[in-house]
Design a protein around this motif. Structure first.
Motif, mmCIF file in Angstrom:
data_model
loop_
_atom_site.group_PDB
_atom_site.id
_atom_site.type_symbol
_atom_site.label_atom_id
_atom_site.label_comp_id
_atom_site.label_asym_id
_atom_site.label_seq_id
_atom_site.Cartn_x
_atom_site.Cartn_y
_atom_site.Cartn_z
ATOM 1 N N ASP A 1 0.832 -1.212 0.000
ATOM 2 C CA ASP A 1 0.000 0.000 0.000
ATOM 3 C C ASP A 1 0.861 1.254 0.000
ATOM 4 O O ASP A 1 0.547 2.240 -0.666
ATOM 5 C CB ASP A 1 -0.927 0.004 1.221
ATOM 6 C CG ASP A 1 -1.994 -1.065 1.145
ATOM 7 O OD1 ASP A 1 -2.216 -1.597 0.043
ATOM 8 O OD2 ASP A 1 -2.590 -1.396 2.198
ATOM 9 N N LYS A 2 1.963 1.197 0.765
ATOM 10 C CA LYS A 2 2.824 2.376 0.861
ATOM 11 C C LYS A 2 3.530 2.658 -0.471
ATOM 12 O O LYS A 2 3.655 3.806 -0.890
ATOM 13 C CB LYS A 2 3.861 2.167 1.964
ATOM 14 C CG LYS A 2 4.598 3.448 2.342
ATOM 15 C CD LYS A 2 5.308 3.312 3.669
ATOM 16 C CE LYS A 2 5.931 4.630 4.070
ATOM 17 N NZ LYS A 2 6.575 4.574 5.377
ATOM 18 N N GLU A 33 0.405 7.656 -6.123
ATOM 19 C CA GLU A 33 -0.778 8.496 -5.980
ATOM 20 C C GLU A 33 -0.400 9.888 -5.460
ATOM 21 O O GLU A 33 -0.862 10.909 -5.969
ATOM 22 C CB GLU A 33 -1.778 7.841 -5.028
ATOM 23 C CG GLU A 33 -2.341 6.513 -5.536
ATOM 24 C CD GLU A 33 -3.218 5.838 -4.484
ATOM 25 O OE1 GLU A 33 -3.518 6.508 -3.465
ATOM 26 O OE2 GLU A 33 -3.594 4.673 -4.683
ATOM 27 N N LEU A 34 0.466 9.896 -4.457
ATOM 28 C CA LEU A 34 0.901 11.174 -3.886
ATOM 29 C C LEU A 34 1.684 11.998 -4.894
ATOM 30 O O LEU A 34 1.561 13.227 -4.935
ATOM 31 C CB LEU A 34 1.752 10.928 -2.637
ATOM 32 C CG LEU A 34 1.022 10.330 -1.428
ATOM 33 C CD1 LEU A 34 2.015 9.999 -0.316
ATOM 34 C CD2 LEU A 34 -0.050 11.282 -0.914
ATOM 35 N N MET A 77 0.844 15.624 -6.299
ATOM 36 C CA MET A 77 1.858 16.672 -6.249
ATOM 37 C C MET A 77 1.968 17.377 -7.604
ATOM 38 O O MET A 77 2.065 18.606 -7.685
ATOM 39 C CB MET A 77 3.204 16.060 -5.848
ATOM 40 C CG MET A 77 4.278 17.067 -5.480
ATOM 41 S SD MET A 77 5.868 16.263 -5.165
ATOM 42 C CE MET A 77 5.466 15.244 -3.764
ATOM 43 N N LYS A 78 1.921 16.599 -8.680
ATOM 44 C CA LYS A 78 1.983 17.175 -10.025
ATOM 45 C C LYS A 78 0.827 18.143 -10.264
ATOM 46 O O LYS A 78 1.016 19.230 -10.814
ATOM 47 C CB LYS A 78 1.949 16.060 -11.076
ATOM 48 C CG LYS A 78 3.240 15.308 -11.261
ATOM 49 C CD LYS A 78 3.091 14.296 -12.393
ATOM 50 C CE LYS A 78 4.406 13.594 -12.674
ATOM 51 N NZ LYS A 78 4.290 12.615 -13.773
ATOM 52 N N ARG A 107 8.445 10.326 -14.548
ATOM 53 C CA ARG A 107 8.099 9.535 -13.364
ATOM 54 C C ARG A 107 9.237 9.372 -12.361
ATOM 55 O O ARG A 107 9.066 8.713 -11.337
ATOM 56 C CB ARG A 107 7.605 8.155 -13.792
ATOM 57 C CG ARG A 107 8.592 7.319 -14.595
ATOM 58 C CD ARG A 107 7.953 5.981 -14.960
ATOM 59 N NE ARG A 107 8.872 5.044 -15.578
ATOM 60 C CZ ARG A 107 9.091 4.958 -16.875
ATOM 61 N NH1 ARG A 107 8.453 5.783 -17.704
ATOM 62 N NH2 ARG A 107 9.929 4.064 -17.357
ATOM 63 N N ILE A 108 10.389 9.974 -12.634
ATOM 64 C CA ILE A 108 11.516 9.846 -11.708
ATOM 65 C C ILE A 108 11.633 11.120 -10.878
ATOM 66 O O ILE A 108 11.371 12.226 -11.357
ATOM 67 C CB ILE A 108 12.841 9.562 -12.461
ATOM 68 C CG1 ILE A 108 13.865 8.929 -11.525
ATOM 69 C CG2 ILE A 108 13.394 10.832 -13.088
ATOM 70 C CD1 ILE A 108 13.582 7.499 -11.202
#
Length: 869
Positions: A110-111, A117-118, A122-123, A223-224
């Protein structure tokens, strides 16, 4: 399996050597191995590192998720299949254990998924902030209001600090909190992270910016999450702090301003300040704002910024770039930092870097040994000691009545130690001038007469009470008073000897007296050296406290006031071993990694380790695009041996003149000639000038010389490039006389016509009579044996040569000639230490006739090919 043949998303068609580099890097990391990678400069090494490492990171993350999901499925299946057993207690225990494991695995999964998701959230926030910023931000209003606020604050500071020295008095309870402890508590509550990090280190910050550019060219850029770490000295945007220059003082001032942030301010609806509550004699930093720092951190993680972009964005958002980068560290997947930030344990601790089970890639690793030595050298100069002694004396005398007995005792002990160190650098007899000696740590403390003191509590006292910044504040506040008192004291002490001197002079004019007074005044310490000097002294004493068997103290005594003490670390591998043991994988990469043996011993620390993967890549240029020649005989058929004993002979200097004259006439474009030292470059140039060689060479090439001042380098390079491109009359380009290990031998690009020929004259061995070098060689011979000291000496020379060679041939269609002028280059063990791409086309033991013929045919062939294309 897919892992056995990973696909690397290179932004364009990759060369075979780039594919090899990425594949080897991928599997070295995957197998948790150590690696030494040599890929010549100009072969896309930085981009290959990014694509190879990031592809592994992406695959490893997917595999981690898949493994967790498989384990969860298996445990759930096992739980379903659990049947009643006669041993019901064991069965119940197994069920509880499996449920615990299931809960832990589900939490991890989940983490990991929540991170994505976070990041997407943020984006969206960053995109919205940018939109609002473009619509509402007014730069002029920002700067004016900030200016007014700073003026008010400065007025308050002046009022509050006048006649009050409480901030300068040492107090044993005035301990400096651990670096940024408050920020870490407030902003990094969830510091635990599951993902592996990739740390990429390079020699300079400009090279780190190059990595940022390469990451942006890859498919991973969306994505990095990448962050570049640097000190406050590079990131601070508060002019009141950066003007201090010294990094230690900048750090202390920054922490001081954080403590002052408790000052409360009431603001009206119109934004004007209504009321300030004065709590301390300073103001908090306007850029140390948690909300703004959080916004900057998110912008950094989403947009991928280099240092310059981060500083610019920090000014725009009125947020501290240093703390934004620190705050982004936990969420970052790739962390960029300089070699100095990695090799120094104190720097790693300050940045909260966790290397355990992570990946470390050190680019430009040829300078790693030097970085380790510099990080543990702790030099302290005569000027610094003198300044600290002067101001510490006045500090103790001024505040003696306000200091408690324990603090006064420790301050006097510190003053005593500084005085003894100062006495070491002030010889009592004239014959000790220009002398250099090396001592073991035990012998040094005895010689300096401080062996009876326990230095560790003394150093800790200075750090806990923050004596260094307090002494700096004292020197800033009372400089004039201290200088006047010191001048009086020196005048009284020297009065009798000065009068004797005057009496011996029958005719003395006022000018002589003024000159004597000027000398006396110039010898007084300045507040700047007092401010930073104590930090240097404490670093030096810190090294003495360890009493390491591998440590030495170098004492250099000089007439020109440049005497210094310096700690020498003889075994750099022992400090790097801790890094290697923590990391999952360590990669040393560079354009010229020969001699490889030095880096093998650095990774293994002379232990038997089977996991060092050595990868040597060819150049992207075809083999026939490089002509490398070891020239043994000069134009007059004399042996070319530029040893220290021979190099000044007129015959050899004449051979150099003839060589440069002939090469200049047949090589098109730019020729870069490297000489062993600045002194020898001057000797060669003067000889060429006096013997008319300059006139002959100038008919074909415009001659330039490497400047000693770093500020003039860019100007000389521009003029050199212009002369190469703008060929007038019979002139075919330009000749640049450079120095091995100088400003032009590393990091510069002489591609295409700028560097059609690189000449290295002589072998740039360091001074073998240097006590520092002799101590290092003796240590290696004693601990390793097998003439390890001589090998180290050879390596120092060849690493410098290889850096010079790497200035030319920078891309696939480039071509150049490399001319090694000294018969010693033809020795087998020397040729073996040259870069791999040079060895493939190397001609050894050549006469001048053979060499000139080969060079002429080489450029004639490439001229024909150019005309055909």
């Amino acid at each position: 399996m897919e892992d056995m043949n990973p696909v690397f998303p290179f932004p364009f068609q990759a060369y075979d050597i780039q594919k090899k580099f990425m594949r080897e890097l991928y599997f070295t990391i995957k197998n948790s191995e150590l690696g030494i990678f040599e890929s010549p400069t100009g072969t896309g090494k930085s981009l290959s590192i990014c694509c190879g490492a990031l592809q592994w990171y992406s695959d490893n993350r997917k595999k981690t998720i898949q493994d967790i999901e498989n384990d969860i499925t298996k445990i759930k299946t096992d739980l379903k299949n659990l049947t009643d057993s006669e041993d019901w207690l064991q069965a119940e225990y197994d069920k509880i254990k499996k449920n615990q494991t299931l809960t832990e695995l589900q939490f991890k999964l989940d983490k990991i998924k929540k991170q994505d998701e976070l990041f997407n959230e943020m984006k969206n926030r960053v995109a919205k902030q940018k939109s609002n910023s473009n619509n509402n931000f007014n730069g002029n209003q920002f700067s004016n209001s900030n200016k007014i606020d700073k003026e008010d604050v400065n007025k308050e500071n002046i009022l509050e600090t006048e006649g009050n020295d409480d901030d300068l008095i040492v107090d044993i309870c005035d301990k400096n909190s651990s670096d940024d402890e408050e920020l870490d508590d407030d902003l990094n509550e969830e510091s635990e992270h599951l993902a592996v990090k990739i740390y990429i280190s390079s020699r300079t910050h400009s090279q780190l910016s190059q990595f940022i550019g390469e990451v942006k060219r890859t498919v991973f850029k969306e994505r990095i999450r990448v962050v570049t770490l640097a000190s406050r000295q590079h990131y601070c945007i508060n002019s009141d702090v950066t003007r201090l220059k010294n990094v230690n003082l900048i750090n202390e001032r920054c922490l001081d301003m954080q403590k002052c942030k408790t000052k409360s301010t009431s603001v009206g609806d119109d934004g004007k300040v209504l009321k300030r509550t004065k709590t301390k004699s300073c103001s908090g930093c306007p850029y140390y704002n948690q909300n703004n720092i959080t916004k900057l951190k998110e912008r950094l993680l989403v947009d991928i910024m280099d240092m310059e972009d981060l500083v610019k964005c920090g000014k725009e958002l009125k947020a501290c770039p240093y703390y934004a980068a620190r705050m982004a560290l936990d969420d970052a997947q790739v962390v960029l930092l300089s070699h100095a930030g990695i090799v120094n344990s104190g720097a790693r601790s300050g940045f909260s870097i966790k290397l355990k089970d992570n990946i470390l890639i050190l680019d430009e690793a040829h300078g790693l040994t030097a970085a380790l030595e510099n990080a543990h050298s702790a030099p302290v100069s005569l000027k610094q000691l003198s300044s600290v002694k002067t101001y510490l004396n006045f500090y103790i005398n001024k505040y003696r009545a306000r200091l408690n007995s324990k603090n006064l005792l420790l301050l006097n002990q510190m003053n005593f130690v500084v005085g003894k160190l100062l006495g070491i650098l002030k010889p009592k007899i004239e014959k000790e001038q220009n002398d250099t000696k090396i001592y073991t740590l035990e012998d040094f403390v005895i010689k300096s007469e401080i062996d009876h003191l326990n230095l560790r509590p003394l150093v800790e006292f200075c750090k806990e009470t923050r004596l260094a910044p307090k002494l700096h504040g004292f020197s800033m506040r009372y400089t004039q008073e201290v200088l006047e008192e010191e001048n009086k004291r020196k005048t009284i002490n020297q009065k009798s000897s000065f009068e004797n001197f005057i009496s011996k002079i029958k005719k003395t004019d006022d000018k002589v007296v003024e000159e004597i007074k000027e000398v006396k005044t110039s010898q007084l310490p300045t507040e700047t050296s007092a401010g930073s000097g104590l930090y240097a002294v404490l670093d030096f004493l810190d090294m003495l406290c360890d009493r390491s068997e591998n440590g030495r103290v170098l004492i250099q005594i000089a007439e020109d006031n440049t005497s210094q003490l310096k700690y020498l670390l003889l075994n750099t591998a022992e400090h790097f071993a801790d890094i290697v043991s923590q990391c999952r994988s360590v990669i040393l990469a560079g354009g010229t990694m020969e001699p490889i043996s030095e880096f093998e011993s650095l990774l293994t620390n002379n232990r038997t380790v089977e996991r060092v993967n050595i990868v040597k890549c060819a150049h992207v240029v075809p083999e026939d695009n490089v002509l490398a020649v070891c020239l043994n005989k000069g134009p007059s058929n004399g042996n070319l041996n530029f040893s220290y004993e021979n190099r000044m002979s007129n015959e050899l200097l004449n051979e150099v003149g003839r060589l440069l004259r002939n090469v200049s006439s047949i090589v098109p474009g730019g020729v870069v000639c490297f000489l062993p030292s600045y002194a020898y470059e001057l000797t060669v140039y003067q000889h060429l000038l006096n013997n008319k060689f300059i006139d002959s060479i100038s008919k074909k090439k415009v001659i330039f010389r490497e400047p000693k001042s770093a500020t003039e380098v860019e100007q000389v390079l521009q003029k050199f490039a212009t002369a190469v491109r703008k060929r007038e009359g019979d002139r075919t380009g330009a000749l640049l006389l450079s120095v091995v290990g100088g400003k032009l031998s590393e990091g510069l690009n002489f591609s295409d016509d700028l560097g059609r020929c690189v000449i290295v004259i002589g072998m740039p061995y360091p001074n073998v009579k240097s006590p520092e070098l002799q101590e290092k060689m003796n240590y290696l011979n004693r601990t390793i044996g097998n003439a390890a000291g001589n090998q180290y000496y050879e390596n120092l020379c060849m690493k410098a040569v290889n850096q010079c060679i790497g200035r030319a041939v920078r891309h696939a269609s480039d071509y150049a000639c490399v001319l090694l002028v000294d018969e010693r280059y033809s020795r087998p063990h020397t040729t073996a230490a040259l870069p791999y791409f040079v060895q493939k086309s190397l001609l050894t033991g050549c006469t001048f006739g053979q060499t000139i013929g080969s060079i002429a045919r080489f450029f004639s062939k490439h001229k024909e090919m150019k005309q055909k294309n």
